[in-house]
Design a protein around this motif. Structure first.
Motif, PDB file in Angstrom:
ATOM      1  N   ILE A   1      11.130 119.707  14.434  1.00 45.34           N
ATOM      2  CA  ILE A   1      11.068 121.026  15.076  1.00 45.34           C
ATOM      3  C   ILE A   1      12.441 121.380  15.639  1.00 45.34           C
ATOM      4  CG2 ILE A   1       9.886 122.459  16.782  1.00 45.34           C
ATOM      5  CD1 ILE A   1       7.713 120.415  16.953  1.00 45.34           C
ATOM      6  N   CYS A   2      12.839 122.620  15.430  1.00 44.91           N
ATOM      7  CA  CYS A   2      14.092 123.087  16.014  1.00 44.91           C
ATOM      8  C   CYS A   2      13.773 124.060  17.143  1.00 44.91           C
ATOM      9  CB  CYS A   2      14.985 123.750  14.987  1.00 44.91           C
ATOM     10  SG  CYS A   2      14.378 125.351  14.414  1.00 44.91           S
ATOM     11  N   SER A   3      14.735 124.211  18.021  1.00 45.97           N
ATOM     12  CA  SER A   3      14.576 125.198  19.081  1.00 45.97           C
ATOM     13  C   SER A   3      15.924 125.784  19.440  1.00 45.97           C
ATOM     14  CB  SER A   3      13.941 124.573  20.333  1.00 45.97           C
ATOM     15  OG  SER A   3      14.854 123.694  20.958  1.00 45.97           O
ATOM     16  N   ALA A   4      15.887 126.943  20.020  1.00 50.96           N
ATOM     17  CA  ALA A   4      17.117 127.604  20.439  1.00 50.96           C
ATOM     18  C   ALA A   4      16.884 128.314  21.760  1.00 50.96           C
ATOM     19  CB  ALA A   4      17.573 128.614  19.388  1.00 50.96           C
ATOM     20  N   PRO A   5      17.845 128.234  22.671  1.00 52.33           N
ATOM     21  CA  PRO A   5      17.725 128.994  23.908  1.00 52.33           C
ATOM     22  C   PRO A   5      18.211 130.415  23.681  1.00 52.33           C
ATOM     23  CG  PRO A   5      19.695 127.636  23.980  1.00 52.33           C
ATOM     24  CD  PRO A   5      19.045 127.382  22.653  1.00 52.33           C
ATOM     25  N   GLU A   6      17.542 131.360  24.293  1.00 54.09           N
ATOM     26  CA  GLU A   6      17.994 132.733  24.180  1.00 54.09           C
ATOM     27  C   GLU A   6      19.084 132.946  25.217  1.00 54.09           C
ATOM     28  OE1 GLU A   6      15.160 135.806  25.015  1.00 54.09           O
ATOM     29  OE2 GLU A   6      16.245 137.266  23.809  1.00 54.09           O
ATOM     30  N   GLU A   7      20.272 133.119  24.734  1.00 58.65           N
ATOM     31  CA  GLU A   7      21.414 133.242  25.624  1.00 58.65           C
ATOM     32  C   GLU A   7      21.669 134.715  25.897  1.00 58.65           C
ATOM     33  OE1 GLU A   7      24.382 131.203  23.469  1.00 58.65           O
ATOM     34  OE2 GLU A   7      23.238 129.363  23.379  1.00 58.65           O
ATOM     35  N   ALA A   8      20.990 135.211  26.913  1.00 60.79           N
ATOM     36  CA  ALA A   8      21.109 136.639  27.211  1.00 60.79           C
ATOM     37  C   ALA A   8      22.246 136.866  28.192  1.00 60.79           C
ATOM     38  CB  ALA A   8      19.791 137.158  27.789  1.00 60.79           C
ATOM     39  N   GLY A   9      23.450 136.609  27.744  1.00 64.82           N
ATOM     40  CA  GLY A   9      24.605 136.803  28.607  1.00 64.82           C
ATOM     41  C   GLY A   9      24.505 135.927  29.833  1.00 64.82           C
ATOM     42  N   LEU A  10      24.626 136.508  30.993  1.00 64.83           N
ATOM     43  CA  LEU A  10      24.570 135.752  32.229  1.00 64.83           C
ATOM     44  C   LEU A  10      23.142 135.450  32.653  1.00 64.83           C
ATOM     45  CD1 LEU A  10      27.324 137.619  34.276  1.00 64.83           C
ATOM     46  CD2 LEU A  10      27.510 135.438  33.104  1.00 64.83           C
ATOM     47  N   ALA A  11      22.197 136.078  31.962  1.00 65.16           N
ATOM     48  CA  ALA A  11      20.802 135.915  32.349  1.00 65.16           C
ATOM     49  C   ALA A  11      20.121 134.821  31.570  1.00 65.16           C
ATOM     50  CB  ALA A  11      20.054 137.231  32.155  1.00 65.16           C
ATOM     51  N   ASN A  12      20.796 133.708  31.372  1.00 73.19           N
ATOM     52  CA  ASN A  12      20.199 132.617  30.607  1.00 73.19           C
ATOM     53  C   ASN A  12      19.158 131.908  31.469  1.00 73.19           C
ATOM     54  OD1 ASN A  12      19.575 130.502  28.973  1.00 73.19           O
ATOM     55  ND2 ASN A  12      21.533 129.480  29.161  1.00 73.19           N
ATOM     56  N   THR A  13      17.924 132.060  31.101  1.00 75.25           N
ATOM     57  CA  THR A  13      16.851 131.441  31.868  1.00 75.25           C
ATOM     58  C   THR A  13      16.543 130.045  31.390  1.00 75.25           C
ATOM     59  OG1 THR A  13      15.169 132.303  30.379  1.00 75.25           O
ATOM     60  CG2 THR A  13      15.787 133.693  32.260  1.00 75.25           C
ATOM     61  N   GLY A  14      17.190 129.616  30.311  1.00 77.75           N
ATOM     62  CA  GLY A  14      16.919 128.293  29.794  1.00 77.75           C
ATOM     63  C   GLY A  14      15.661 128.213  28.986  1.00 77.75           C
TER      64      GLY A  14
END
Lengths: 119, 110
Positions: free
Chosen positions: A93-106
């Motif tokens: 399984i792969c996963s990716a964090p959504e890197e929303a600029g400074l709003a990275n919630t992890g």
């Protein structure tokens, strides 16, 4: 939410062959992706961190020459299981964090998983 | 050796009962997440906790992060068959790379 897609969903191969699994972030860019392996009735084990534009970093005990990772673009990472053997049979399984600029919630978004069976 | 140990490993209960799943570690985490996974699918995020002592509620699910940020619990009230699944906690040191717990397989019987 963000979508991560894996391909193929399942693959059966002969011992000694190599298998490539793709992980794509469909509606966001991911400079980092994570690859996990999960054996039946067990938890997810982190194998490696895939980094766009640089080498992957592997967790202790994971053979980097066995599990080749290439982060070709901001939306694609591939895991190649080289010279696969029956003991490599698992759910990857792969996963990716959504890197929303400074709003990275992890928050991690997971692919559907790829079930590999090595005969 | 598992970084995060979950207990119990298996839980089979009747519909309507309450239950608590524990996630323990000797490490301090910057954040901890809980996921639920159905067979043959990837895990789905339920909650993220980042502050020691933090409590979050999601309908019948209550999540707590320990004061020292080393452990967490998931409490389900009035469990339903739809709650059946594999529950996984996952801890991170940097809000990015997560290590998963050993997992708790829950079966809620109608």
């Amino acid at each position: 939410g963000a979508v991560v897609s894996q391909h193929p969903s399942w693959v059966i191969c002969k011992s000694g062959t190599s298998v490539k699994i793709e992980c794509r972030s469909l509606d966001f860019q991911a400079t980092t992706m994570f690859w996990y392996r999960q054996f039946p009735k067990q938890s997810l084990m982190l194998m490696a961190t895939s980094n766009e534009g640089s080498k992957a970093t592997y967790e202790q005990g994971v053979e980097k020459d066995k599990f080749l990772i290439n982060h070709a673009s901001l939306t694609l990472s591939t895991l190649t299981v080289t010279s696969a053997h029956p003991e490599d049979s698992s759910f990857y399984i792969c996963s990716a964090p959504e890197e929303a600029g400074l709003a990275n919630t992890g928050e991690l978004f997971f692919g559907e998983g790829s079930r590999l069976t090595v005969l | 050796t598992q970084l995060l140990e979950q207990s119990p490993q298996f839980l089979s209960i009747q519909e309507g009962e309450n239950l608590t799943v524990y996630c323990n570690s000797s490490s301090v985490f910057s954040s901890l997440q809980w996921y639920r996974q159905e067979p043959g699918e990837g895990p789905v995020l339920l909650v993220t906790v980042v502050t020691g002592g933090e409590v979050k509620k999601l309908k019948r699910l209550t999540f707590q992060f320990g004061d020292a940020r080393k452990d967490s619990s998931l409490h389900i009230t009035a469990a339903q068959p739809g709650d059946t699944g594999l529950y996984l906690c996952a801890g991170s040191y940097n809000f990015n790379k997560f290590y998963f717990g050993s997992g708790t397989k829950l079966n809620v019987k109608p």
